[in-house]
Design a protein around this motif. Structure first.
Motif, PDB file in Angstrom:
ATOM      1  N   VAL A  36       0.856  -1.191   0.000  1.00 48.22           N
ATOM      2  CA  VAL A  36       0.000   0.000   0.000  1.00 48.22           C
ATOM      3  C   VAL A  36       0.889   1.238   0.000  1.00 48.22           C
ATOM      4  O   VAL A  36       1.882   1.296   0.732  1.00 48.22           O
ATOM      5  CB  VAL A  36      -0.910   0.028   1.256  1.00 48.22           C
ATOM      6  N   GLY A  37       0.526   2.207  -0.821  1.00 49.12           N
ATOM      7  CA  GLY A  37       1.277   3.467  -0.825  1.00 49.12           C
ATOM      8  C   GLY A  37       0.693   4.375  -1.870  1.00 49.12           C
ATOM      9  O   GLY A  37      -0.011   3.909  -2.777  1.00 49.12           O
ATOM     10  N   PRO A  38       0.956   5.676  -1.783  1.00 52.73           N
ATOM     11  CA  PRO A  38       0.388   6.594  -2.767  1.00 52.73           C
ATOM     12  C   PRO A  38       0.949   6.329  -4.159  1.00 52.73           C
ATOM     13  O   PRO A  38       2.067   5.810  -4.283  1.00 52.73           O
ATOM     14  CB  PRO A  38       0.807   7.977  -2.258  1.00 52.73           C
ATOM     15  N   PRO A  39       0.191   6.676  -5.201  1.00 54.19           N
ATOM     16  CA  PRO A  39       0.718   6.560  -6.557  1.00 54.19           C
ATOM     17  C   PRO A  39       2.055   7.295  -6.633  1.00 54.19           C
ATOM     18  O   PRO A  39       2.160   8.431  -6.161  1.00 54.19           O
ATOM     19  CB  PRO A  39      -0.332   7.286  -7.417  1.00 54.19           C
ATOM     20  N   GLY A  40       3.073   6.624  -7.166  1.00 56.49           N
ATOM     21  CA  GLY A  40       4.388   7.250  -7.291  1.00 56.49           C
ATOM     22  C   GLY A  40       5.345   6.909  -6.170  1.00 56.49           C
ATOM     23  O   GLY A  40       6.497   7.339  -6.171  1.00 56.49           O
ATOM     24  N   GLU A  92      -9.775   6.933  -0.117  1.00 55.25           N
ATOM     25  CA  GLU A  92     -10.279   5.548  -0.245  1.00 55.25           C
ATOM     26  C   GLU A  92      -9.284   4.499   0.251  1.00 55.25           C
ATOM     27  O   GLU A  92      -9.680   3.500   0.840  1.00 55.25           O
ATOM     28  CB  GLU A  92     -10.575   5.244  -1.721  1.00 55.25           C
ATOM     29  N   THR A  93      -7.998   4.714  -0.061  1.00 56.58           N
ATOM     30  CA  THR A  93      -7.023   3.637   0.148  1.00 56.58           C
ATOM     31  C   THR A  93      -6.332   3.723   1.510  1.00 56.58           C
ATOM     32  O   THR A  93      -6.146   2.694   2.179  1.00 56.58           O
ATOM     33  CB  THR A  93      -5.971   3.642  -0.990  1.00 56.58           C
ATOM     34  N   ASN A 140      -9.612  -0.100  -1.508  1.00 52.37           N
ATOM     35  CA  ASN A 140     -10.613   0.454  -0.585  1.00 52.37           C
ATOM     36  C   ASN A 140     -11.043  -0.677   0.362  1.00 52.37           C
ATOM     37  O   ASN A 140     -10.673  -1.844   0.161  1.00 52.37           O
ATOM     38  CB  ASN A 140     -11.806   1.071  -1.350  1.00 52.37           C
ATOM     39  N   ILE A 141     -11.825  -0.301   1.380  1.00 52.57           N
ATOM     40  CA  ILE A 141     -12.187  -1.289   2.407  1.00 52.57           C
ATOM     41  C   ILE A 141     -13.049  -2.411   1.812  1.00 52.57           C
ATOM     42  O   ILE A 141     -12.866  -3.583   2.154  1.00 52.57           O
ATOM     43  CB  ILE A 141     -12.954  -0.601   3.565  1.00 52.57           C
ATOM     44  N   ALA A 142     -13.956  -2.050   0.917  1.00 54.63           N
ATOM     45  CA  ALA A 142     -14.837  -3.078   0.337  1.00 54.63           C
ATOM     46  C   ALA A 142     -14.001  -4.138  -0.397  1.00 54.63           C
ATOM     47  O   ALA A 142     -14.264  -5.340  -0.284  1.00 54.63           O
ATOM     48  CB  ALA A 142     -15.851  -2.437  -0.606  1.00 54.63           C
TER      49      ALA A 142
END
Ligand code: AMP
Length: 182
Positions: free
Chosen positions: A7-11, A148-149, A90-92
């Motif tokens: 998990v991490g931000p784009p880039g 969301e993430t 996202n959580i879903a």
């Protein structure tokens, strides 16, 4: 057994790290972004249906994404583990992933969280030149990440490993391997 989610931000360098970790740990790298781009490149029906979302930096609807991941995780090469890059977002999706894994008696070992400043990643992305890397789309993707993430880090709090993603590629890889005790 290595079942990881990155998990991490784009880039943040997730894709690059996922590739290297996949080689070092001997498990497949599964990137939903790469799978979507392959469909678009091959001109499949799925590709045509998701192109607009990728162009605008919006999340592809969960039903489409979850089904694609469910099929990919049914492939034999994932039996000994996998590195998920870009899923769940996202959580879903995380809840669906839990369910998919539970159906075959599996669960995640760790969620690797790449920490990096937004200014640094935006500058990196502007230099990358992918079709969805213009400034407006980049900003939108960062916003989607935060809203969301990022909440996934709380959802997965018991298995999150936090990694400083600033530095040379191999330095960051070593931080992840150390955190994983590999
Ligand atoms: P990435 O290569 O991970 O940056 O993903 C590129 C684009 O693919 C994203 O901006 C979304 O449009 C789409 N995408 C990738 N993974 C997902 C996901 N798990 N859920 C929804 N859309 C996704």
């Amino acid at each position: 057994m290595t079942r990881l989610v990155l998990v991490g931000p784009p880039g943040a360098g997730k894709g690059t790290q996922a590739g290297t970790l996949s080689e070092k740990l001997g498990v497949p790298h599964i990137s939903t972004g790469d799978l979507f781009r392959a469909h678009i490149g091959d001109g499949t029906e799925l590709g045509r249906s998701v192109q607009g979302f990728l162009d605008e930096g919006k999340l592809v609807p969960d039903e489409v994404t979850n089904e694609m991941v469910r099929e990919r995780l049914a492939d034999e090469d994932t039996a000994g583990g996998f590195i998920l890059d870009g899923f769940p977002r996202n959580i879903a999706q995380a809840e669906v992933l839990d369910k998919i894994l539970a159906e075959s008696g599996q669960k995640l070992d760790a969620v690797v969280s790449f920490q990096i400043d937004e200014d640094v990643v935006v500058a990196r992305l502007l230099g990358r030149g992918r079709k969805d890397d213009n400034e407006e789309v980049i900003r939108h993707r960062q916003h989607v990440y935060r809203s969301e993430t990022e909440p996934l880090l709380n959802y997965y709090r018991d298995i999150v490993l936090t990694i400083d993603a600033v530095g040379e590629v191999n330095e960051v890889t070593n931080r992840v391997l150390n955190a994983l005790d590999k």
